[in-house]
Scaffold this motif. Structure first.
Motif, PDB file in Angstrom:
ATOM      1  N   ILE A  19       0.806  -1.209   0.069  1.00  9.95           N
ATOM      2  CA  ILE A  19       0.101   0.125  -0.141  1.00  9.95           C
ATOM      3  C   ILE A  19       0.944   1.096  -0.038  1.00  9.95           C
ATOM      4  N   GLY A  20       0.446   2.262  -0.821  1.00  7.10           N
ATOM      5  CA  GLY A  20       1.171   3.720  -0.663  1.00  7.10           C
ATOM      6  C   GLY A  20       2.383   3.621  -1.438  1.00  7.10           C
ATOM      7  N   PRO A  21       3.332   4.433  -1.276  1.00 11.60           N
ATOM      8  CA  PRO A  21       4.543   4.743  -2.032  1.00 11.60           C
ATOM      9  C   PRO A  21       5.240   3.371  -2.596  1.00 11.60           C
ATOM     10  N   VAL A  22       5.444   3.226  -3.658  1.00 13.56           N
ATOM     11  CA  VAL A  22       6.182   2.052  -4.290  1.00 13.56           C
ATOM     12  C   VAL A  22       7.656   1.896  -4.096  1.00 13.56           C
ATOM     13  N   VAL A  50       1.423   4.540  10.322  1.00  8.93           N
ATOM     14  CA  VAL A  50       1.855   6.032  10.187  1.00  8.93           C
ATOM     15  C   VAL A  50       2.895   6.561  10.770  1.00  8.93           C
ATOM     16  N   LEU A  51       2.966   6.214  12.169  1.00  2.89           N
ATOM     17  CA  LEU A  51       4.024   6.761  13.227  1.00  2.89           C
ATOM     18  C   LEU A  51       5.299   6.290  12.792  1.00  2.89           C
ATOM     19  N   ALA A  52       5.294   4.896  12.619  1.00  3.75           N
ATOM     20  CA  ALA A  52       6.590   4.259  12.265  1.00  3.75           C
ATOM     21  C   ALA A  52       7.183   4.631  10.893  1.00  3.75           C
ATOM     22  N   THR A  55       5.182   6.807   3.959  1.00  3.82           N
ATOM     23  CA  THR A  55       5.939   5.499   3.872  1.00  3.82           C
ATOM     24  C   THR A  55       4.816   4.429   3.502  1.00  3.82           C
ATOM     25  N   GLY A  56       5.300   3.498   2.576  1.00  3.29           N
ATOM     26  CA  GLY A  56       4.444   2.336   1.844  1.00  3.29           C
ATOM     27  C   GLY A  56       4.230   1.550   3.426  1.00  3.29           C
ATOM     28  N   GLU A  70      -6.866   4.051   1.937  1.00  2.00           N
ATOM     29  CA  GLU A  70      -7.783   5.227   1.696  1.00  2.00           C
ATOM     30  C   GLU A  70      -7.100   6.467   1.977  1.00  2.00           C
ATOM     31  N   LEU A  71      -6.100   6.474   3.129  1.00  2.00           N
ATOM     32  CA  LEU A  71      -5.073   7.418   3.488  1.00  2.00           C
ATOM     33  C   LEU A  71      -4.171   7.823   2.389  1.00  2.00           C
TER      34      LEU A  71
END
Length: 403
Positions: A71-74, A393-395, A136-137, A127-128
């Motif tokens: 999920i997220g940045p690749v 998210v925090l990590a 960060t992925g 969704e975020l």
């Protein structure tokens, strides 16, 4: 469960998971009703993968069973969130409408909850990410075969499941803790757990002439009682070594000494140094005990898992996330358990931490895991998903930060 005050960092996750609440409970109940044993979790894997595809993600089915999903940045590092998906070979006696439809198989350890928790966290993080809020992925790991040795975490690692992962997190149901609370601990939170078996053989004979036989039954009794005592004197007592027998079999007649017999059990250690030494001491102890008794011993020692060693920084991240989304009083100090957990193998590769997720209804019955009557307060699903989503998210932090 008292909700935490909303902050800009938690409001979107909280809203998304509130909207998914009923669906995640339904998915958990479906998985509970259709449990699958280790390395046969094909249906569970499809259920998870199909829902991730509906969210526009691209899950990867692992050979046999299990799912990975990014999920997220690749590019760059990732944060891992792990769920185990297998069930236990026990009868489901919970008596609920969604009880197991497969006789002799049940989600008696809460892996159905873990699966729904990580799935919910992933859907909220997706969704975020779509809104540009995930720096960060994240990699979701739905791991098969936690309940057997060697466990499925080793399969996931061998198949590249940790490639690019900088930290990894997970939760485990704890029916002794109220829903809305989590138990954490820096350092070891579980123990090493091995399977051991001793098979003795002798001449056998009539019970009226035991002096002419190698008395396998008597020798088994000595192994059962003396070997644990020897371990307690040969290994540091602070290491929490515990040898407990779970099965013994020998003979079929009251007046015949059998020629073979077997005892099986688990050898657990709180300390990894004692675990590394325990195999040698165990073999030596069995041989010393049976040596004078005229029987031969075949010793099998299957190394299982090391202790789960929670990294200090990762534990701090988990605790901060819990306070953000579950409330200031949500974090409890938990004790180290003698239970084994193959999440430990991930932590030999990357730092991370596991938390104990409260599943008891406040004021309600305290159940135990690995029992067919286990019931969980299903509000734990939303609580766990919020916890792991916020932890990721925090990590991850700013995209340029390093673990």
């Amino acid at each position: 469960m008292r909700p935490a005050p909303a902050t800009p960092g938690t409001a979107r996750l909280t809203a998304t998971l509130a909207s998914l609440r009923d669906e995640l409970v339904a998915i958990r109940r479906d998985i509970h009703a259709h449990p699958e044993l280790a390395r046969t979790e094909e249906r569970t894997s499809r259920v998870v993968a199909d829902r991730l595809r509906q969210a526009g993600l691209s899950p990867r089915l692992l050979p046999g069973s299990g799912v990975l999903c990014d999920i997220g940045p690749v590019s760059g590092r990732r944060i891992g969130l792990r769920a185990d998906i297998d069930a236990l070979p026990v009868n489901d006696t919970c008596g609920l409408p969604w009880s197991s439809t497969h006789r002799g198989i049940a989600h008696a350890c809460g892996h159905d909850v873990h699966t729904a928790v990580v799935l919910g966290a992933g859907l909220a993080l997706a969704e975020l990410a779509e809104a540009g809020g995930l720096a960060t992925g994240v990699r979701l790991i739905f791991q098969p075969a936690e309940e057997v040795q060697p466990g499925g975490s080793l399969d996931v690692i061998a198949q590249g499941g940790l490639d690019g992962v900088a930290r990894i997190f997970g939760v485990h149901c704890d029916p002794k803790v109220d829903v809305g609370q989590v138990g954490t601990r820096i350092g070891p939170i579980t123990s090493a757990s091995d399977e051991v078996q001793v098979t003795l053989t002798g001449a056998g004979g009539h019970t009226s002439r035991p002096h002419l036989t190698g008395d396998v039954v008597f020798a088994l009794g000595q192994v059962i009682t003396q070997v644990p005592a020897i371990l307690g004197r040969r290994l540091d007592p602070r290491s929490g070594v515990n040898l407990t027998w779970g099965a013994v079999a020998a003979g079929t007649a009251h007046n015949a000494i059998p020629s073979t017999g077997t005892v099986k059990g688990t050898l657990r250690c709180l300390d990894v140094r004692a675990w590394q030494k325990a195999s040698e001491v165990f073999h030596s102890a069995v041989e010393q005990v049976v040596g004078p008794l005229g029987v031969e011993a075949e010793i099998v020692h299957h190394r299982g898992v090391p202790p789960v060693e929670n990294d200090e920084r990762s534990t701090g991240i988990l605790e901060a996330a819990a306070r953000d989304v579950l409330g200031a009083e949500s974090v409890l100090l938990t004790e180290q358990s003698l239970g084994g957990e193959d999440f430990a193998w991930y932590l030999t590769k990357v730092p991370g931490a596991m938390a104990r997720l409260g599943t008891r209804t406040p004021g309600g019955v305290t159940y135990d895991i690995h029992q067919g009557d286990l019931r969980v307060d299903e509000r734990a699903i939303e609580a766990g998903a919020l916890l792991l989503a916020r932890t990721a998210v925090l990590a991850g932090g700013p995209a340029h930060a390093q673990p």
